[in-house]
Design a protein around this motif. Structure first.
Motif, PDB file in Angstrom:
ATOM      1  N   UNK A   1       0.828  -1.202   0.000  1.00  0.00           N
ATOM      2  CA  UNK A   1       0.000   0.000   0.000  1.00  0.00           C
ATOM      3  C   UNK A   1       0.865   1.255   0.000  1.00  0.00           C
ATOM      4  N   UNK A   2       1.988   1.216   0.694  1.00  0.00           N
ATOM      5  CA  UNK A   2       2.895   2.362   0.749  1.00  0.00           C
ATOM      6  C   UNK A   2       3.577   2.618  -0.590  1.00  0.00           C
ATOM      7  N   UNK A   3       3.578   1.608  -1.457  1.00  0.00           N
ATOM      8  CA  UNK A   3       4.242   1.716  -2.759  1.00  0.00           C
ATOM      9  C   UNK A   3       3.315   2.197  -3.866  1.00  0.00           C
ATOM     10  N   UNK A   4       2.076   2.445  -3.566  1.00  0.00           N
ATOM     11  CA  UNK A   4       1.097   2.709  -4.627  1.00  0.00           C
ATOM     12  C   UNK A   4       1.477   3.906  -5.490  1.00  0.00           C
ATOM     13  N   UNK A   5       1.962   4.982  -4.882  1.00  0.00           N
ATOM     14  CA  UNK A   5       2.330   6.164  -5.658  1.00  0.00           C
ATOM     15  C   UNK A   5       3.541   5.887  -6.544  1.00  0.00           C
ATOM     16  N   UNK A   6       4.487   5.087  -6.046  1.00  0.00           N
ATOM     17  CA  UNK A   6       5.657   4.715  -6.839  1.00  0.00           C
ATOM     18  C   UNK A   6       5.237   3.828  -8.002  1.00  0.00           C
TER      19      UNK A   6
ATOM     20  N   UNK B   1      12.203  -1.892   1.566  1.00  0.00           N
ATOM     21  CA  UNK B   1      13.161  -1.603   0.509  1.00  0.00           C
ATOM     22  C   UNK B   1      12.613  -1.938  -0.877  1.00  0.00           C
ATOM     23  N   UNK B   2      13.080  -1.166  -1.871  1.00  0.00           N
ATOM     24  CA  UNK B   2      12.732  -1.431  -3.261  1.00  0.00           C
ATOM     25  C   UNK B   2      13.784  -0.789  -4.153  1.00  0.00           C
ATOM     26  N   UNK B   3      13.687  -1.020  -5.466  1.00  0.00           N
ATOM     27  CA  UNK B   3      14.619  -0.432  -6.429  1.00  0.00           C
ATOM     28  C   UNK B   3      13.848   0.033  -7.660  1.00  0.00           C
TER      29      UNK B   3
ATOM     30  N   UNK C   1      18.673   2.204  -9.124  1.00  0.00           N
ATOM     31  CA  UNK C   1      18.862   2.793  -7.808  1.00  0.00           C
ATOM     32  C   UNK C   1      18.076   2.039  -6.743  1.00  0.00           C
ATOM     33  N   UNK C   2      18.633   2.036  -5.537  1.00  0.00           N
ATOM     34  CA  UNK C   2      18.000   1.435  -4.372  1.00  0.00           C
ATOM     35  C   UNK C   2      17.269   2.527  -3.575  1.00  0.00           C
ATOM     36  N   UNK C   3      16.079   2.189  -3.075  1.00  0.00           N
ATOM     37  CA  UNK C   3      15.275   3.135  -2.310  1.00  0.00           C
ATOM     38  C   UNK C   3      14.695   2.465  -1.070  1.00  0.00           C
ATOM     39  N   UNK C   4      14.207   3.287  -0.148  1.00  0.00           N
ATOM     40  CA  UNK C   4      13.490   2.773   1.012  1.00  0.00           C
ATOM     41  C   UNK C   4      12.216   3.575   1.213  1.00  0.00           C
ATOM     42  N   UNK C   5      11.216   2.942   1.786  1.00  0.00           N
ATOM     43  CA  UNK C   5       9.932   3.593   2.021  1.00  0.00           C
ATOM     44  C   UNK C   5      10.051   4.628   3.135  1.00  0.00           C
TER      45      UNK C   5
END
Length: 227
Positions: free
Chosen positions: A17-22, A203-205, A223-227
């Motif tokens: 759910x936190x990734x929806x905008x991404x 975490x995601x990329x 690139x590596x990212x975090x929420x």
């Protein structure tokens, strides 16, 4: 093309759910396996059902914490590239599911030969390797002797067979997961490697791919990212 790369959700659907905008800004989503929480295979299906609502285009394999028969669920939702080949917007996707035999405490541990056999649709093809310049492979188990396969002791526990596959076929991008402490980027020849880290830990990329010559893809950024 923008790819959202995630892996190792381990039943934590709230992170999706936190990734929806991404995800809205991505052209496709890659999931590297481990839908289920460790020793709780029943958590895999709810996570999968949330995942398929995240985006219309998803490519995925199973993880070592997923029951082997969970593969059928991925096929039912048409997101499976484990032992399959899929095409999307100039890219080809193939995958290998499960993890190497190691602890014996997870349900989907396989021999190295079994892991590599999932990629046989590529390795057994009579086509020249140059035809696979736009190949993306998704392997839950990382390739051996890279930044992606080191456990906390420093030992490398990745797949020698998957590494050999990458060395031979030189796919454009190789995505893996499994080793939570080896969230990293690396390269084998022309192939860009990524372990995005565990989504369960936030975490995601993101990979950006272009086709400047109209044919062969180029990874412009990873690139590596975090929420």
């Amino acid at each position: 093309m923008r790819l959202l790369i995630i892996s190792d959700g381990h039943g934590n659907a709230g992170q999706l759910e936190k990734l929806s905008a991404v995800a809205e800004k991505a052209d496709a989503v890659i999931f590297g396996g481990d839908f289920a929480e460790f020793k709780k295979p029943e958590t895999g299906k709810p996570f999968l059902e949330k995942l398929v609502k995240l985006h219309d285009t998803i490519f995925s394999v199973t993880g070592n914490c997923d029951e082997p028969e969970f593969l059928q669920e991925l096929e039912n939702f048409d997101i499976c590239v484990q032992n399959f080949l899929s095409y999307f917007e100039g890219l080809a996707f193939a995958g290998s599911g499960g993890g190497s035999k190691f602890t014996g405490t997870t349900p989907n541990e396989r021999t190295d030969e079994e892991l590599v056999s999932d990629l046989s649709i590529v390795s057994s093809s009579p086509r020249p390797d140059s035809d696979w310049n736009n190949l993306v492979i998704i392997t839950h188990n990382p390739p051996a002797e890279t930044k992606l396969d080191q456990i906390s002791s420093g030992a490398h526990v990745g797949s020698p067979g998957i590494r050999k596959f990458i060395e031979k076929h030189q796919p454009l991008l190789a995505v893996s997961g499994h080793i939570h402490e080896s969230r990293a980027l690396d390269e084998i020849g022309r192939t860009k490697l990524v372990n995005p880290g565990a989504l369960a830990e936030g975490y995601y990329a993101i990979a950006e791919i272009s086709f400047p010559g109209g044919q062969d893809g180029v990874v412009d950024s990873l690139e590596l990212f975090s929420l």
